[in-house]
Design an enzyme around this catalytic site. Sequence first.
Site: not given
Ligand SMILES: *Cc1c(COP(=O)(O)O)cnc(C)c1O
Length: 431
Positions: A293, A334, A361
Site C-alpha cells: 500500500r 471494508y 445493480c
Molecule cells: C498484504 C501483505 C503485504 C502488504 O501489506 P501492505 O499493508 O499493503 O503494505 C505484505 N506481506 C504480506 C505477507 C501480505 O499478506
Amino acid sequence: MLHDNYGINEKGHLTVCGADTVKLAAKYGTPLYVLDTDKVRAQCRIYKSAMEKYFPSGSMPFFASKALSYVGIYRIIASEGIGTDIVSPGELYTAAKAGFPLQNTCFHGNNKTDADIEYGVKSGVGYFVVDSTEELLALNGIAVKLGKVQKILLRLSPGIDPHTFEAVKTGRVDSKFGSPIATGAAEQIVKEALSLNGVRLCGYHCHIGSQIFEPEPFCDAAKIMIQFSFDMKNKYGYEADIINLGGGFGVSYYEEQKDPDIEGNIKEIADVINGFCKEKNIKVPVIFMEPGRSIVGAAGVTLYTVGSVKEIPGFRSYVSVDGGMPDNPRYALYSSRYTALIANKADKPCTEEYTVAGRCCESGDLIGEGMRMQKAERGDILAVLVTGAYNYSMASHYNRIPKPPIVTVSGGKDTLAVKRESYEDLTRNEL
Ligand SMILES: *Cc1c(COP(=O)(O)O)cnc(C)c1O
C-alpha cells in the site's frame, strides 16, 4: 492536498504528478485509473535507502504486488533495484513476463498447490515463504525431484495485533496464515525444515497487519522473532540469517490521517533490533520488509464521470458515477474511507456532502458516504484519491463491466499502461 503529488493548476483542475486529470479523462475516457510512477519510485527509494542505511547489508524492501499487479509495475520495481512479493502463480507469471529478476521474489500463500510449487521452483523464485508443515514437505519433495535446493523462510505468527495493543503477545494465534510461536508449531516446523535436503532454511517471516502508522508493532514483532531465533539457536544450533517483517506502513486516505515518517520509523525499528540482538548476543539479521500500500497507494487516483445527482430530501444526496464496486470494492468490503473531489472544480470550496454510488445493480455499491466535496453536476469529473493500492488488483467484472485502463504519469507526461477492456474481452473464454 493529501499527498505531495496532487495539485491544482491555473484552470482550477486537479493534477496528479503535474498532469491535468480533466484532460486525462477527456483523452482516455472514464472510469480511469491514473498512476503517478514518479511517486511509486519515490516511495521505493525511501524504503530502499532507509533500509540500506539502518539495517545490515542485504536488507531490502519487497514490493507486495498483490496491491497492484500488471506487467509494467514489475518493470518499475525491478528498475528501482528492490524485490517483489508474489502470492499466486498468476502474479509470478506476470512478474516473469515483465522480466523481473525472480531471485528477488518471495512467494507467499497459505495454500500453494503442487502445481504452484513446481512452477515456482522451476521459475527460480528466490524465497518460498512456507506456511505450514504440509507445504514444507510438498515443497521438499518437488525440489528433490527437480534436483534443486529451494531457499525458504518460515511464516510464523508472533501473536501480535497491531491495532489493539492489549492483545499483544496473546492474540492473533487464530489465523489461517503461518505457524504460531506460542503453540509450539513454529518450533516443530523449524526442526522439520532443518532435517530436509530439498530446502535451505534462511530465516523467518511474519506479517502482523496493514495500515500500521507507528513503529512499535514492528518493534514488538521483531523482538519476538529474534527471541525465537535465539531460542532455536540454543536448541538446534540454527540462527536465522533473515527476518522478514512483512507488510509496510499505512497511507493517509483522508485529512485526519497523518502519513507515517517511513525513514524515522525504520530507524526506530533498527535501533530496537540492534539493541535486542546485542542483549541476546546474536548477530543482527538481514531485514526484509514488504510494503504494498505505501508504495503505490498515494500514486493512484481514479477518475469517473458524474451521472445522476439525486437529492432525497431529509435524507441524503447521491452522486452516481460510471464505475463503482467493480473497480473499487473496498468500501463495499471494508467500509474503507476515501477522499473525493470534483476534479474540474478542485479550486472551489467543498460545500456539499454526498454519498457516491457506483453503477451496479446493488445498493451496497458505494465508493463512500458523507464525502465532502464541491457541488457535483452531470458531466463533472469526480476523482477519488489514494486508489493506487488494492483497486485495480481487486477489480471484478460484476455486472459485466469491463475493467478500466491504467494510465501512468511521469514527469507530467501520460502513457497508456493497461488498455481498457472491451466487451469482446468479457466473452473471450466463453464457448
Ligand atoms: C498484504 C501483505 C503485504 C502488504 O501489506 P501492505 O499493508 O499493503 O503494505 C505484505 N506481506 C504480506 C505477507 C501480505 O499478506
